[in-house]
Design a protein around this motif. Sequence first.
Motif, PDB file in Angstrom:
ATOM      1  N   LEU A   1      -4.739  -2.935  -3.353  1.00  0.00           N
ATOM      2  CA  LEU A   1      -3.805  -2.725  -2.579  1.00  0.00           C
ATOM      3  C   LEU A   1      -4.170  -1.717  -1.706  1.00  0.00           C
ATOM      4  N   VAL A   2      -4.498  -1.630  -0.307  1.00  0.00           N
ATOM      5  CA  VAL A   2      -4.458  -0.242   0.901  1.00  0.00           C
ATOM      6  C   VAL A   2      -3.401  -0.416   1.999  1.00  0.00           C
ATOM      7  N   ALA A   3      -3.059   0.731   2.489  1.00  0.00           N
ATOM      8  CA  ALA A   3      -2.241   1.076   2.951  1.00  0.00           C
ATOM      9  C   ALA A   3      -2.917   1.492   4.239  1.00  0.00           C
ATOM     10  N   ARG A   4      -2.664   1.534   5.552  1.00  0.00           N
ATOM     11  CA  ARG A   4      -3.366   1.960   6.123  1.00  0.00           C
ATOM     12  C   ARG A   4      -2.794   2.255   7.789  1.00  0.00           C
ATOM     13  N   ASP A   5      -3.591   3.597   8.367  1.00  0.00           N
ATOM     14  CA  ASP A   5      -2.677   4.176   9.308  1.00  0.00           C
ATOM     15  C   ASP A   5      -3.116   3.438  10.888  1.00  0.00           C
ATOM     16  N   ALA A   6      -2.293   3.694  11.959  1.00  0.00           N
ATOM     17  CA  ALA A   6      -2.166   3.192  13.019  1.00  0.00           C
ATOM     18  C   ALA A   6      -4.325   3.102  13.731  1.00  0.00           C
ATOM     19  N   ALA A   7      -5.006   4.158  13.373  1.00  0.00           N
ATOM     20  CA  ALA A   7      -6.138   3.568  13.762  1.00  0.00           C
ATOM     21  C   ALA A   7      -6.506   3.148  12.573  1.00  0.00           C
ATOM     22  N   ASP A   8      -5.954   1.909  11.479  1.00  0.00           N
ATOM     23  CA  ASP A   8      -6.964   1.199  10.957  1.00  0.00           C
ATOM     24  C   ASP A   8      -7.583   1.817   9.528  1.00  0.00           C
ATOM     25  N   ALA A   9      -7.366   3.070   9.461  1.00  0.00           N
ATOM     26  CA  ALA A   9      -8.061   3.789   8.333  1.00  0.00           C
ATOM     27  C   ALA A   9      -6.903   3.510   7.421  1.00  0.00           C
ATOM     28  N   VAL A  10      -8.346   3.585   5.544  1.00  0.00           N
ATOM     29  CA  VAL A  10      -7.249   3.630   4.486  1.00  0.00           C
ATOM     30  C   VAL A  10      -6.755   5.235   4.335  1.00  0.00           C
ATOM     31  N   VAL A  11      -5.789   4.919   3.978  1.00  0.00           N
ATOM     32  CA  VAL A  11      -4.735   6.311   3.990  1.00  0.00           C
ATOM     33  C   VAL A  11      -4.538   6.609   2.683  1.00  0.00           C
ATOM     34  N   GLY A  12      -3.488   4.920   1.213  1.00  0.00           N
ATOM     35  CA  GLY A  12      -3.407   5.093   0.511  1.00  0.00           C
ATOM     36  C   GLY A  12      -4.358   3.852  -0.702  1.00  0.00           C
ATOM     37  N   SER A  13      -3.897   3.851  -1.746  1.00  0.00           N
ATOM     38  CA  SER A  13      -4.625   2.464  -2.696  1.00  0.00           C
ATOM     39  C   SER A  13      -3.934   2.639  -3.875  1.00  0.00           C
ATOM     40  N   VAL A  14      -3.580   1.509  -4.448  1.00  0.00           N
ATOM     41  CA  VAL A  14      -3.949   1.471  -5.332  1.00  0.00           C
ATOM     42  C   VAL A  14      -3.978  -0.037  -5.956  1.00  0.00           C
ATOM     43  N   MET A  15      -4.958   0.551  -7.929  1.00  0.00           N
ATOM     44  CA  MET A  15      -5.553  -0.877  -7.992  1.00  0.00           C
ATOM     45  C   MET A  15      -4.388  -1.547  -9.261  1.00  0.00           C
ATOM     46  N   VAL A  16      -3.937  -2.333  -9.078  1.00  0.00           N
ATOM     47  CA  VAL A  16      -3.434  -3.306 -10.067  1.00  0.00           C
ATOM     48  C   VAL A  16      -4.464  -4.788 -10.568  1.00  0.00           C
ATOM     49  N   GLY A  17      -3.828  -4.291 -12.036  1.00  0.00           N
ATOM     50  CA  GLY A  17      -4.113  -5.759 -12.901  1.00  0.00           C
ATOM     51  C   GLY A  17      -3.189  -5.948 -14.254  1.00  0.00           C
ATOM     52  N   HIS A  18      -3.748  -6.742 -14.686  1.00  0.00           N
ATOM     53  CA  HIS A  18      -2.938  -6.647 -15.963  1.00  0.00           C
ATOM     54  C   HIS A  18      -3.452  -8.081 -16.848  1.00  0.00           C
ATOM     55  N   ASP A  19      -3.470  -8.593 -18.258  1.00  0.00           N
ATOM     56  CA  ASP A  19      -4.153  -9.002 -19.486  1.00  0.00           C
ATOM     57  C   ASP A  19      -3.049 -10.027 -19.564  1.00  0.00           C
ATOM     58  N   GLY A  20      -1.965 -10.188 -18.924  1.00  0.00           N
ATOM     59  CA  GLY A  20      -0.925 -11.451 -18.643  1.00  0.00           C
ATOM     60  C   GLY A  20       0.533 -10.850 -19.508  1.00  0.00           C
ATOM     61  N   HIS A  21       0.061  -9.891 -20.268  1.00  0.00           N
ATOM     62  CA  HIS A  21       1.145  -9.294 -20.990  1.00  0.00           C
ATOM     63  C   HIS A  21       1.973  -7.738 -20.006  1.00  0.00           C
ATOM     64  N   ARG A  22       0.440  -6.970 -20.067  1.00  0.00           N
ATOM     65  CA  ARG A  22       0.930  -5.928 -19.720  1.00  0.00           C
ATOM     66  C   ARG A  22      -0.087  -5.658 -18.171  1.00  0.00           C
ATOM     67  N   GLY A  23       0.686  -4.734 -17.666  1.00  0.00           N
ATOM     68  CA  GLY A  23       0.585  -4.988 -15.902  1.00  0.00           C
ATOM     69  C   GLY A  23      -0.451  -3.284 -15.495  1.00  0.00           C
ATOM     70  N   TRP A  24      -1.117  -3.078 -15.300  1.00  0.00           N
ATOM     71  CA  TRP A  24      -1.659  -1.105 -15.652  1.00  0.00           C
ATOM     72  C   TRP A  24      -2.088  -1.016 -13.649  1.00  0.00           C
TER      73      TRP A  24
END
Length: 154
Positions: A61-84
């Motif tokens: 997931l990414v956050a974008r500024d008004a110029a559409d530039a990537v200014v934040g991110s988070v990678m997220v995933g899971h194994d069905g029980h635990r998310g990381w």
Amino acid sequence: MDDTATQARAPQTHALPIGHMRDGDVEALVSLWERAGLIRPWNDPRADIALARRGPHSTILVARDAADAVVGSVMVGHDGHRGWIYYLAVDPALTRQGLGRRLAHTAEDWLQARGVPKLMLLVRPENEQVRAFYAASGYIEEPRIIFTKRLDGK
């Protein structure tokens, strides 16, 4: 320059859109992660991005500024029980404005929508600032011993 002038020019991070990364965002993500100090020599960020995008159990997931530039991110995933979550990063010019917390909450929402009951993450013990961020965001530090084994020969 005083803080008031800086705040007046800073984008309102609470209004920045957060969505899934796009195909053309890879180099922008790597650059953000480098500026945020997240890259380590033994991890290939491009390979991590490709792996996260390969299946239905993870996303970036990414956050974008008004110029559409990537200014934040988070990678997220899971194994069905635990998310990381991994690579939670905010452009250094935009820290301490709530964007990191918004990204963490968005990752939490992504996991909850998939029925994942627990979220986990790793923080290096010496990284006091990040530990304080997660503690202030409601995360609990749980003492664990982590075993690892490299499967890539590194």
